[in-house]
Each structure stands twice: as structure tokens, then as C-alpha cells.
Design an enzyme around this catalytic site. Structure first.
Site, PDB file in Angstrom:
ATOM      1  N   ASP A  75      -5.540  10.234   4.115  1.00  0.00           N
ATOM      2  CA  ASP A  75      -5.181  11.645   4.204  1.00  0.00           C
ATOM      3  C   ASP A  75      -5.964  12.483   3.199  1.00  0.00           C
ATOM      4  O   ASP A  75      -6.283  13.647   3.465  1.00  0.00           O
ATOM      5  CB  ASP A  75      -3.685  11.833   3.980  1.00  0.00           C
ATOM      6  CG  ASP A  75      -2.870  11.465   5.210  1.00  0.00           C
ATOM      7  OD1 ASP A  75      -3.458  11.432   6.311  1.00  0.00           O
ATOM      8  OD2 ASP A  75      -1.666  11.203   5.080  1.00  0.00           O
TER       9      ASP A  75
ATOM     10  N   GLN B 240       2.923  10.327  -3.846  1.00  0.00           N
ATOM     11  CA  GLN B 240       1.586  10.112  -3.307  1.00  0.00           C
ATOM     12  C   GLN B 240       0.753  11.379  -3.420  1.00  0.00           C
ATOM     13  O   GLN B 240       1.219  12.482  -3.109  1.00  0.00           O
ATOM     14  CB  GLN B 240       1.658   9.697  -1.834  1.00  0.00           C
ATOM     15  CG  GLN B 240       1.901   8.209  -1.656  1.00  0.00           C
ATOM     16  CD  GLN B 240       1.513   7.755  -0.269  1.00  0.00           C
ATOM     17  OE1 GLN B 240       2.320   7.822   0.634  1.00  0.00           O
ATOM     18  NE2 GLN B 240       0.285   7.290  -0.107  1.00  0.00           N
TER      19      GLN B 240
ATOM     20  N   GLU C  78      -2.210  12.984  -1.665  1.00  0.00           N
ATOM     21  CA  GLU C  78      -2.872  12.783  -0.374  1.00  0.00           C
ATOM     22  C   GLU C  78      -3.652  14.000   0.097  1.00  0.00           C
ATOM     23  O   GLU C  78      -4.132  14.008   1.239  1.00  0.00           O
ATOM     24  CB  GLU C  78      -1.843  12.408   0.688  1.00  0.00           C
ATOM     25  CG  GLU C  78      -1.084  11.124   0.405  1.00  0.00           C
ATOM     26  CD  GLU C  78      -0.200  10.710   1.559  1.00  0.00           C
ATOM     27  OE1 GLU C  78      -0.683   9.943   2.398  1.00  0.00           O
ATOM     28  OE2 GLU C  78       0.959  11.161   1.627  1.00  0.00           O
TER      29      GLU C  78
ATOM     30  N   HIS D 190       5.126   6.626   9.099  1.00  0.00           N
ATOM     31  CA  HIS D 190       4.311   6.429  10.298  1.00  0.00           C
ATOM     32  C   HIS D 190       4.787   5.248  11.144  1.00  0.00           C
ATOM     33  O   HIS D 190       4.050   4.800  12.025  1.00  0.00           O
ATOM     34  CB  HIS D 190       2.851   6.212   9.899  1.00  0.00           C
ATOM     35  CG  HIS D 190       2.218   7.381   9.221  1.00  0.00           C
ATOM     36  ND1 HIS D 190       1.961   8.565   9.862  1.00  0.00           N
ATOM     37  CD2 HIS D 190       1.804   7.554   7.934  1.00  0.00           C
ATOM     38  CE1 HIS D 190       1.410   9.425   9.014  1.00  0.00           C
ATOM     39  NE2 HIS D 190       1.319   8.833   7.832  1.00  0.00           N
TER      40      HIS D 190
END
Length: 247
Positions: free
Chosen positions: A172, A144, A146, A45
Site C-alpha cells: 500500500d 501500520q 501504509e 483482506h
């Protein structure tokens, strides 16, 4: 690569980090000297892509960097590790196949398919022999969780050889069940608790991002050991507000 960091990670030692989103040399150096155990380098991001990675890892000095990948592909893993990162964090891993691929991309043969090249990690070839002999034991592989699919497939993913740690992405995760940003909602907490218990039952280190100290303390008490507290830009904004409000 950082064998000592990976050993501490696997031993579930408390490892406190902060997310780097800016990528500026001075910011990285300053936070690297602040006392964190590791730095979370954000490339998903934030615009910290391949051309910045070498400078970021170099600026971090002796502080290990884990790079959150912009894509879960072979090239992204290779570039992060060739820059000298201690390991990678693969975002939104929801299937055993993707988990296996990330591990394979991060390991040299015969344990994976990572390509060999002259890079900063092996001092541009000067120490390539020793690097090749040590990298598979020194690179940390983190996935991760998410989304709900990742939670549903977690137990099978925990069986993947070479997976070192699981990291919860609470924002998320909340969005994946229609509770976007409501991190304290019982449904979100139930999913996080499921991941926590599943990991701890098999002795797998678990990490999480927390935006504030109170949340981080709570997670540490729960057994989370790979902690990311806030971000570089959030710290700047927070401290700036405090100064302005005190005038």
C-alpha cells in the site's frame, strides 16, 4: 493478552511470524506448531471476522496472535482482544488522532476506554479480576504505516504513549506514491528507510511484511524485528508448484 510477548517486542527481539488468511482450524494449528514466534491474523483482506477470531486464537495454542483490524474502530479492537489476541495491528494509520484512538481502545481505564465484558480473554468472567489487572501491560499495540501521509506524520505518532511498535505495509505504501507493487523502486525504499531510521532513533520496534526469505533476511539485517514472512495460502501455492515441477 501476552505479557511475555509484549516484553520481547519492546526489547526488539527478533519475532518471526506468518500471515493467516484462511482461518481454518487445521491450518492455524499446523502453523502454530511450526515454530513461529507469533501469527499475523488477517481480518482486513480476509474473511476472518468476529465469528472466527475465537476459533483462530484458540487453535493457535500458546503462539501469540496479533490481529490486523478490519476497521480502526473501538468495536474491532474490543472483539480482537476479547478473543484473547496478544494485540492488534491497526492498518493505514496516518494521523496522531487515529494512533491515539487505537491505543485508547486497547487499554482499560484510566489509560483508555476499552469496555469490560465476559469474554474468552478473561475465561468468561472466571479470571476477570486478574485479567483487568494485567491486560494493560500485556496487550501489544501496533500501527501500520501504509501511505505517504503516515510517513509524514510518523515522528509525532512515535510520541504517543502506549504505542508499542510500527509495522510497514510496503504494498500500500508503494501504491500511495504511484508505484503500485514496485517494492524495489528507489522512492518506495526511501520511504521505508525513513520509517526505519525514525523508529530506531527512538528505540521503537519496527516490523514489515516480506513475501520471501531473501527479503526477510535483508530487513532483519536492517534492524526490523517484527517480521511477517509470506502467507499461509502463498506457502501452499509455492510448495504445490515445487511438487508439480519436480514430477
Amino acid at each position: 493478552m501476552d505479557t511475555r510477548f509484549r516484553r520481547r517486542l519492546l526489547d526488539r527481539k527478533l519475532l518471526k511470524g506468518i500471515m493467516l488468511t484462511i482461518g481454518d482450524q487445521a491450518i492455524v494449528e499446523t502453523l502454530g506448531q511450526a515454530g513461529f514466534d507469533w501469527l499475523f491474523v488477517e481480518t482486513e483482506h480476509a474473511p476472518n471476522l468476529a465469528d472466527r477470531l475465537n476459533r483462530i486464537v484458540l487453535s493457535a495454542g500458546e503462539v501469540p496472535c496479533l490481529v490486523r483490524l478490519s476497521r480502526n474502530d473501538e468495536i474491532s479492537v474490543k472483539r480482537a482482544l476479547d478473543a484473547g489476541a496478544a494485540g492488534v495491528i491497526a492498518p493505514r494509520v496516518s494521523t496522531v488522532k487515529v494512533c491515539e484512538d487505537i491505543v485508547s481502545f486497547a487499554k482499560f481505564p484510566p489509560y483508555g476506554v476499552r469496555g469490560i465484558g465476559m469474554s474468552r480473554a478473561n475465561q468468561y468472567g472466571r479470571k476477570i479480576d486478574s485479567y483487568l489487572g494485567e491486560a494493560n501491560d500485556g496487550v501489544s499495540v501496533v500501527i501500520q504505516i501504509e501511505d505517504k501521509a503516515g510517513v509524514d506524520n510518523l515522528e509525532k505518532m512515535l510520541e504517543v504513549k502506549g504505542l508499542d511498535s510500527v509495522f510497514v505495509g510496503p504494498y500500500d505504501l508503494s501504491a500511495s506514491i504511484g508505484r503500485t507493487g514496485d517494492l524495489n523502486h528507489p522512492e518506495v525504499e526511501d520511504l521505508i528507510e525513513y520509517v526505519r531510521k525514525a523508529c530506531l532513533e527512538v528505540g521503537k520496534p519496527i516490523g514489515i511484511f516480506e513475501p520471501n526469505i531473501e527479503g526477510a533476511r535483508k530487513r532483519i539485517e536492517q534492524g526490523f524485528s517484527l517480521i511477517t514472512i509470506s502467507t499461509d495460502i502463498s506457502c501452499i501455492i509455492h510448495q504445490t508448484k515445487i511438487m508439480l515441477q519436480s514430477l
